[in-house]
Design a protein around this motif. Structure first.
Motif, PDB file in Angstrom:
ATOM      1  N   GLN A   1     -11.255  27.697   7.212  1.00 55.22           N
ATOM      2  CA  GLN A   1     -11.564  28.771   6.269  1.00 55.22           C
ATOM      3  C   GLN A   1     -10.806  30.056   6.589  1.00 55.22           C
ATOM      4  O   GLN A   1     -10.458  30.813   5.694  1.00 55.22           O
ATOM      5  N   LEU A   2     -10.556  30.296   7.862  1.00 56.10           N
ATOM      6  CA  LEU A   2      -9.802  31.495   8.244  1.00 56.10           C
ATOM      7  C   LEU A   2      -8.352  31.418   7.808  1.00 56.10           C
ATOM      8  O   LEU A   2      -7.688  32.442   7.657  1.00 56.10           O
ATOM      9  N   GLN A   3      -7.829  30.217   7.620  1.00 54.94           N
ATOM     10  CA  GLN A   3      -6.462  29.966   7.165  1.00 54.94           C
ATOM     11  C   GLN A   3      -5.404  30.598   8.077  1.00 54.94           C
ATOM     12  O   GLN A   3      -4.351  31.010   7.610  1.00 54.94           O
ATOM     13  N   GLU A   4      -5.693  30.654   9.365  1.00 50.90           N
ATOM     14  CA  GLU A   4      -4.732  31.205  10.317  1.00 50.90           C
ATOM     15  C   GLU A   4      -3.973  30.117  11.069  1.00 50.90           C
ATOM     16  O   GLU A   4      -2.947  30.395  11.691  1.00 50.90           O
ATOM     17  N   TYR A   5      -4.483  28.894  11.037  1.00 48.51           N
ATOM     18  CA  TYR A   5      -3.890  27.802  11.809  1.00 48.51           C
ATOM     19  C   TYR A   5      -3.716  26.574  10.930  1.00 48.51           C
ATOM     20  O   TYR A   5      -4.500  26.333  10.021  1.00 48.51           O
ATOM     21  N   ASN A   6      -2.689  25.768  11.247  1.00 46.29           N
ATOM     22  CA  ASN A   6      -2.564  24.485  10.578  1.00 46.29           C
ATOM     23  C   ASN A   6      -3.408  23.461  11.335  1.00 46.29           C
ATOM     24  O   ASN A   6      -3.971  23.760  12.388  1.00 46.29           O
TER      25      ASN A   6
ATOM     26  N   LEU B   1      -9.517  16.437   6.177  1.00 44.71           N
ATOM     27  CA  LEU B   1      -9.273  17.857   6.465  1.00 44.71           C
ATOM     28  C   LEU B   1      -8.668  18.549   5.239  1.00 44.71           C
ATOM     29  O   LEU B   1      -9.075  19.656   4.880  1.00 44.71           O
ATOM     30  N   THR B   2      -7.717  17.886   4.610  1.00 44.98           N
ATOM     31  CA  THR B   2      -7.053  18.466   3.434  1.00 44.98           C
ATOM     32  C   THR B   2      -8.039  18.655   2.280  1.00 44.98           C
ATOM     33  O   THR B   2      -8.046  19.703   1.629  1.00 44.98           O
ATOM     34  N   ALA B   3      -8.872  17.664   2.036  1.00 47.10           N
ATOM     35  CA  ALA B   3      -9.868  17.778   0.958  1.00 47.10           C
ATOM     36  C   ALA B   3     -10.823  18.926   1.254  1.00 47.10           C
ATOM     37  O   ALA B   3     -11.187  19.689   0.348  1.00 47.10           O
ATOM     38  N   TYR B   4     -11.221  19.074   2.515  1.00 47.97           N
ATOM     39  CA  TYR B   4     -12.110  20.176   2.878  1.00 47.97           C
ATOM     40  C   TYR B   4     -11.421  21.520   2.635  1.00 47.97           C
ATOM     41  O   TYR B   4     -12.014  22.443   2.087  1.00 47.97           O
ATOM     42  N   LYS B   5     -10.163  21.596   3.029  1.00 52.10           N
ATOM     43  CA  LYS B   5      -9.409  22.845   2.868  1.00 52.10           C
ATOM     44  C   LYS B   5      -9.251  23.211   1.393  1.00 52.10           C
ATOM     45  O   LYS B   5      -9.351  24.377   1.019  1.00 52.10           O
ATOM     46  N   LYS B   6      -9.034  22.211   0.551  1.00 49.75           N
ATOM     47  CA  LYS B   6      -8.834  22.453  -0.880  1.00 49.75           C
ATOM     48  C   LYS B   6     -10.140  22.702  -1.619  1.00 49.75           C
ATOM     49  O   LYS B   6     -10.137  23.287  -2.694  1.00 49.75           O
ATOM     50  N   GLY B   7     -11.253  22.243  -1.059  1.00 45.53           N
ATOM     51  CA  GLY B   7     -12.550  22.349  -1.725  1.00 45.53           C
ATOM     52  C   GLY B   7     -12.952  23.788  -1.980  1.00 45.53           C
ATOM     53  O   GLY B   7     -12.745  24.670  -1.155  1.00 45.53           O
ATOM     54  N   GLN B   8     -13.505  24.033  -3.153  1.00 50.65           N
ATOM     55  CA  GLN B   8     -13.962  25.375  -3.506  1.00 50.65           C
ATOM     56  C   GLN B   8     -15.208  25.758  -2.714  1.00 50.65           C
ATOM     57  O   GLN B   8     -15.402  26.898  -2.361  1.00 50.65           O
ATOM     58  N   GLU B   9     -16.070  24.780  -2.465  1.00 46.11           N
ATOM     59  CA  GLU B   9     -17.293  25.047  -1.716  1.00 46.11           C
ATOM     60  C   GLU B   9     -17.139  24.463  -0.322  1.00 46.11           C
ATOM     61  O   GLU B   9     -17.214  23.264  -0.134  1.00 46.11           O
ATOM     62  N   ASN B  10     -16.891  25.317   0.626  1.00 46.64           N
ATOM     63  CA  ASN B  10     -16.795  24.860   2.005  1.00 46.64           C
ATOM     64  C   ASN B  10     -18.195  24.831   2.591  1.00 46.64           C
ATOM     65  O   ASN B  10     -18.830  25.860   2.757  1.00 46.64           O
ATOM     66  N   LYS B  11     -18.674  23.634   2.892  1.00 46.22           N
ATOM     67  CA  LYS B  11     -20.045  23.475   3.373  1.00 46.22           C
ATOM     68  C   LYS B  11     -20.061  23.499   4.887  1.00 46.22           C
ATOM     69  O   LYS B  11     -19.614  22.556   5.524  1.00 46.22           O
ATOM     70  N   ARG B  12     -20.585  24.578   5.426  1.00 46.16           N
ATOM     71  CA  ARG B  12     -20.727  24.697   6.866  1.00 46.16           C
ATOM     72  C   ARG B  12     -22.199  24.760   7.206  1.00 46.16           C
ATOM     73  O   ARG B  12     -23.015  25.206   6.414  1.00 46.16           O
ATOM     74  N   SER B  13     -22.529  24.319   8.403  1.00 47.99           N
ATOM     75  CA  SER B  13     -23.906  24.384   8.893  1.00 47.99           C
ATOM     76  C   SER B  13     -24.016  25.535   9.862  1.00 47.99           C
ATOM     77  O   SER B  13     -23.086  25.815  10.605  1.00 47.99           O
ATOM     78  N   THR B  14     -25.156  26.199   9.845  1.00 47.79           N
ATOM     79  CA  THR B  14     -25.377  27.219  10.864  1.00 47.79           C
ATOM     80  C   THR B  14     -25.597  26.504  12.195  1.00 47.79           C
ATOM     81  O   THR B  14     -26.105  25.390  12.232  1.00 47.79           O
ATOM     82  N   LEU B  15     -25.197  27.142  13.285  1.00 51.54           N
ATOM     83  CA  LEU B  15     -25.234  26.496  14.589  1.00 51.54           C
ATOM     84  C   LEU B  15     -26.636  26.085  15.013  1.00 51.54           C
ATOM     85  O   LEU B  15     -26.816  25.113  15.728  1.00 51.54           O
ATOM     86  N   ASP B  16     -27.639  26.822  14.569  1.00 52.30           N
ATOM     87  CA  ASP B  16     -29.005  26.460  14.961  1.00 52.30           C
ATOM     88  C   ASP B  16     -29.569  25.311  14.127  1.00 52.30           C
ATOM     89  O   ASP B  16     -30.656  24.816  14.401  1.00 52.30           O
ATOM     90  N   GLN B  17     -28.823  24.849  13.130  1.00 53.21           N
ATOM     91  CA  GLN B  17     -29.289  23.753  12.278  1.00 53.21           C
ATOM     92  C   GLN B  17     -28.563  22.432  12.557  1.00 53.21           C
ATOM     93  O   GLN B  17     -28.805  21.443  11.885  1.00 53.21           O
ATOM     94  N   ILE B  18     -27.679  22.424  13.533  1.00 53.89           N
ATOM     95  CA  ILE B  18     -26.922  21.201  13.835  1.00 53.89           C
ATOM     96  C   ILE B  18     -27.819  20.239  14.599  1.00 53.89           C
ATOM     97  O   ILE B  18     -28.417  20.590  15.593  1.00 53.89           O
TER      98      ILE B  18
END
Length: 188
Positions: A137-142, A170-187
Protein backbone atom coordinates in the motif's frame (compact mmCIF):
# COMPACT_ATOMS: atom_id res chain seq x y z
CA UNK A 1 1.05 1.87 46.16
CA UNK A 2 2.76 0.97 42.87
CA UNK A 3 0.83 -1.56 40.74
CA UNK A 4 1.59 -3.23 37.41
CA UNK A 5 -1.11 -4.27 34.96
CA UNK A 6 -0.66 -6.45 31.89
CA UNK A 7 -2.82 -5.40 28.95
CA UNK A 8 -4.01 -7.36 25.92
CA UNK A 9 -4.30 -5.72 22.46
CA UNK A 10 -1.74 -3.03 23.31
CA UNK A 11 0.28 -3.53 20.13
CA UNK A 12 1.50 -0.16 18.86
CA UNK A 13 2.66 3.32 19.84
CA UNK A 14 -0.83 4.72 19.25
CA UNK A 15 -2.10 2.30 21.91
CA UNK A 16 0.44 3.74 24.33
CA UNK A 17 -0.71 7.28 23.49
CA UNK A 18 -4.39 6.40 23.97
CA UNK A 19 -3.74 4.79 27.33
CA UNK A 20 -1.51 7.68 28.49
CA UNK A 21 -4.21 10.20 27.60
CA UNK A 22 -7.02 8.18 29.20
CA UNK A 23 -5.11 7.51 32.43
CA UNK A 24 -4.04 11.15 32.60
CA UNK A 25 -7.71 12.12 32.27
CA UNK A 26 -8.51 9.98 35.29
CA UNK A 27 -5.85 11.75 37.34
CA UNK A 28 -4.09 8.48 38.17
CA UNK A 29 -0.28 8.87 38.29
CA UNK A 30 1.29 6.74 35.54
CA UNK A 31 4.86 5.72 36.41
CA UNK A 32 5.78 3.62 33.35
CA UNK A 33 4.15 2.46 30.14
CA UNK A 34 5.32 0.07 27.44
CA UNK A 35 3.68 -2.28 24.98
CA UNK A 36 1.65 -4.74 26.99
CA UNK A 37 1.86 -3.18 30.43
CA UNK A 38 1.55 -0.11 32.63
CA UNK A 39 2.80 0.73 36.10
CA UNK A 40 0.71 3.21 38.05
CA UNK A 41 0.51 4.63 41.55
CA UNK A 42 -2.71 3.37 43.12
CA UNK A 43 -4.08 6.07 45.40
CA UNK A 44 -7.50 4.59 46.08
CA UNK A 45 -9.27 1.27 45.65
CA UNK A 46 -11.39 2.71 42.83
CA UNK A 47 -8.31 3.36 40.65
CA UNK A 48 -8.18 -0.26 39.45
CA UNK A 49 -11.87 -0.28 38.52
CA UNK A 50 -11.55 3.05 36.69
CA UNK A 51 -8.52 1.81 34.76
CA UNK A 52 -10.25 -1.45 33.87
CA UNK A 53 -13.31 0.41 32.55
CA UNK A 54 -11.23 2.88 30.51
CA UNK A 55 -9.10 0.08 29.04
CA UNK A 56 -12.13 -2.01 28.08
CA UNK A 57 -13.89 1.02 26.55
CA UNK A 58 -10.85 1.46 24.28
CA UNK A 59 -10.66 -2.18 23.14
CA UNK A 60 -8.03 -3.38 25.60
CA UNK A 61 -8.30 -6.20 28.12
CA UNK A 62 -6.56 -6.84 31.42
CA UNK A 63 -4.52 -10.03 31.54
CA UNK A 64 -4.70 -11.74 34.87
CA UNK A 65 -3.43 -15.26 34.18
CA UNK A 66 0.28 -15.96 33.83
CA UNK A 67 -0.18 -17.82 30.52
CA UNK A 68 -2.20 -14.94 29.04
CA UNK A 69 0.58 -12.52 29.94
CA UNK A 70 3.20 -14.76 28.35
CA UNK A 71 1.18 -15.04 25.14
CA UNK A 72 0.74 -11.28 24.96
CA UNK A 73 4.45 -10.66 25.63
CA UNK A 74 5.26 -13.10 22.84
CA UNK A 75 2.91 -11.36 20.39
CA UNK A 76 4.44 -8.00 21.25
CA UNK A 77 7.94 -9.38 20.71
CA UNK A 78 6.96 -10.71 17.28
CA UNK A 79 5.38 -7.38 16.33
CA UNK A 80 8.53 -5.54 17.47
CA UNK A 81 10.62 -7.73 15.16
CA UNK A 82 8.67 -6.37 12.19
CA UNK A 83 8.90 -2.71 13.19
CA UNK A 84 12.49 -2.38 11.98
CA UNK A 85 13.22 -3.46 8.44
CA UNK A 86 15.02 -5.24 7.00
CA UNK A 87 14.12 -8.17 9.23
CA UNK A 88 17.33 -9.85 10.25
CA UNK A 89 17.31 -12.56 12.87
CA UNK A 90 20.82 -13.49 14.00
CA UNK A 91 19.51 -16.95 14.87
CA UNK A 92 16.32 -18.91 14.28
CA UNK A 93 13.03 -17.49 15.48
CA UNK A 94 12.80 -20.20 18.14
CA UNK A 95 16.27 -19.36 19.51
CA UNK A 96 15.50 -15.66 19.43
CA UNK A 97 12.30 -16.18 21.41
CA UNK A 98 14.02 -18.46 23.91
CA UNK A 99 16.57 -15.77 24.63
CA UNK A 100 14.07 -12.89 24.82
CA UNK A 101 11.47 -14.78 26.85
CA UNK A 102 14.02 -16.62 29.06
CA UNK A 103 12.14 -19.88 28.61
CA UNK A 104 12.52 -23.06 26.57
CA UNK A 105 10.92 -22.75 23.16
CA UNK A 106 8.96 -25.99 23.55
CA UNK A 107 7.20 -24.55 26.61
CA UNK A 108 6.58 -21.17 24.94
CA UNK A 109 5.20 -22.91 21.87
CA UNK A 110 2.90 -25.20 23.85
CA UNK A 111 1.45 -22.32 25.89
CA UNK A 112 0.99 -20.13 22.81
CA UNK A 113 -0.66 -22.86 20.73
CA UNK A 114 -3.03 -23.94 23.49
CA UNK A 115 -4.14 -20.35 24.14
CA UNK A 116 -4.27 -19.03 20.56
CA UNK A 117 -5.08 -22.22 18.61
CA UNK A 118 -2.32 -21.41 16.12
CA UNK A 119 1.40 -22.12 16.13
CA UNK A 120 3.93 -19.35 16.72
CA UNK A 121 5.35 -19.88 13.24
CA UNK A 122 1.94 -19.60 11.57
CA UNK A 123 1.13 -16.49 13.63
CA UNK A 124 4.46 -14.90 12.63
CA UNK A 125 3.78 -15.67 8.96
CA UNK A 126 0.41 -13.93 9.27
CA UNK A 127 2.09 -10.91 10.88
CA UNK A 128 4.66 -10.81 8.10
CA UNK A 129 1.91 -10.98 5.47
CA UNK A 130 0.14 -8.03 7.09
CA UNK A 131 3.45 -6.18 6.83
CA UNK A 132 3.62 -7.17 3.15
CA UNK A 133 0.15 -5.65 2.63
CA UNK A 134 1.26 -2.47 4.38
CA UNK A 135 4.39 -2.20 2.24
CA UNK A 136 2.39 -2.80 -0.95
CA UNK A 137 0.00 0.00 0.00
CA UNK A 138 2.90 2.37 0.64
CA UNK A 139 4.04 1.78 -2.96
CA UNK A 140 7.68 2.42 -2.05
CA UNK A 141 9.03 -1.05 -2.82
CA UNK A 142 8.60 -3.65 -5.53
CA UNK A 143 7.77 -7.25 -4.66
CA UNK A 144 11.39 -8.41 -4.75
CA UNK A 145 12.44 -5.64 -2.36
CA UNK A 146 9.55 -6.49 -0.03
CA UNK A 147 10.57 -10.15 0.00
CA UNK A 148 14.14 -9.12 0.87
CA UNK A 149 13.01 -6.71 3.60
CA UNK A 150 11.03 -9.48 5.28
CA UNK A 151 13.80 -12.08 4.91
CA UNK A 152 12.08 -14.40 2.45
CA UNK A 153 14.45 -16.60 0.45
CA UNK A 154 13.04 -15.20 -2.81
CA UNK A 155 10.03 -13.41 -4.24
CA UNK A 156 8.49 -16.70 -5.48
CA UNK A 157 8.38 -18.01 -1.92
CA UNK A 158 6.64 -14.83 -0.76
CA UNK A 159 4.22 -14.92 -3.72
CA UNK A 160 3.14 -18.51 -3.14
CA UNK A 161 2.75 -17.97 0.61
CA UNK A 162 0.75 -14.77 0.04
CA UNK A 163 -1.57 -16.51 -2.42
CA UNK A 164 -2.01 -19.50 -0.12
CA UNK A 165 -2.95 -17.32 2.87
CA UNK A 166 -4.98 -14.57 1.19
CA UNK A 167 -6.37 -16.33 -1.87
CA UNK A 168 -4.97 -13.65 -4.19
CA UNK A 169 -1.68 -12.93 -5.87
CA UNK A 170 0.55 -10.02 -4.86
CA UNK A 171 -0.31 -8.27 -8.13
CA UNK A 172 -4.06 -8.75 -7.67
CA UNK A 173 -3.78 -7.37 -4.14
CA UNK A 174 -1.81 -4.36 -5.38
CA UNK A 175 -4.36 -3.65 -8.13
CA UNK A 176 -7.37 -4.17 -5.86
CA UNK A 177 -9.34 -1.07 -4.94
CA UNK A 178 -10.12 -2.43 -1.48
CA UNK A 179 -6.97 -3.49 0.27
CA UNK A 180 -8.12 -5.73 3.11
CA UNK A 181 -5.75 -5.60 6.04
CA UNK A 182 -6.25 -6.97 9.53
CA UNK A 183 -5.40 -5.05 12.64
CA UNK A 184 -2.52 -6.69 14.50
CA UNK A 185 -4.63 -7.47 17.54
CA UNK A 186 -7.13 -9.38 15.38
CA UNK A 187 -4.68 -11.81 13.75
CA UNK A 188 -5.41 -15.43 14.61
Amino acid sequence: MEKKLFIKNMVCNRCITVIKNEVSGLGIPLKHIELGSIVYDEQSKSDYDQLKTVLENNGFELLLAQEQRLVEQLKIELIKLLQTLPLRLEKTLSHHLESVMSMEYSKISKIFSSNEHITIEKYFIKLKLEKVKELIQLQEYNFTEISQLLDYSNVNHLSSLFKKETGMSLTAYKKGQENKRSTLDQIT
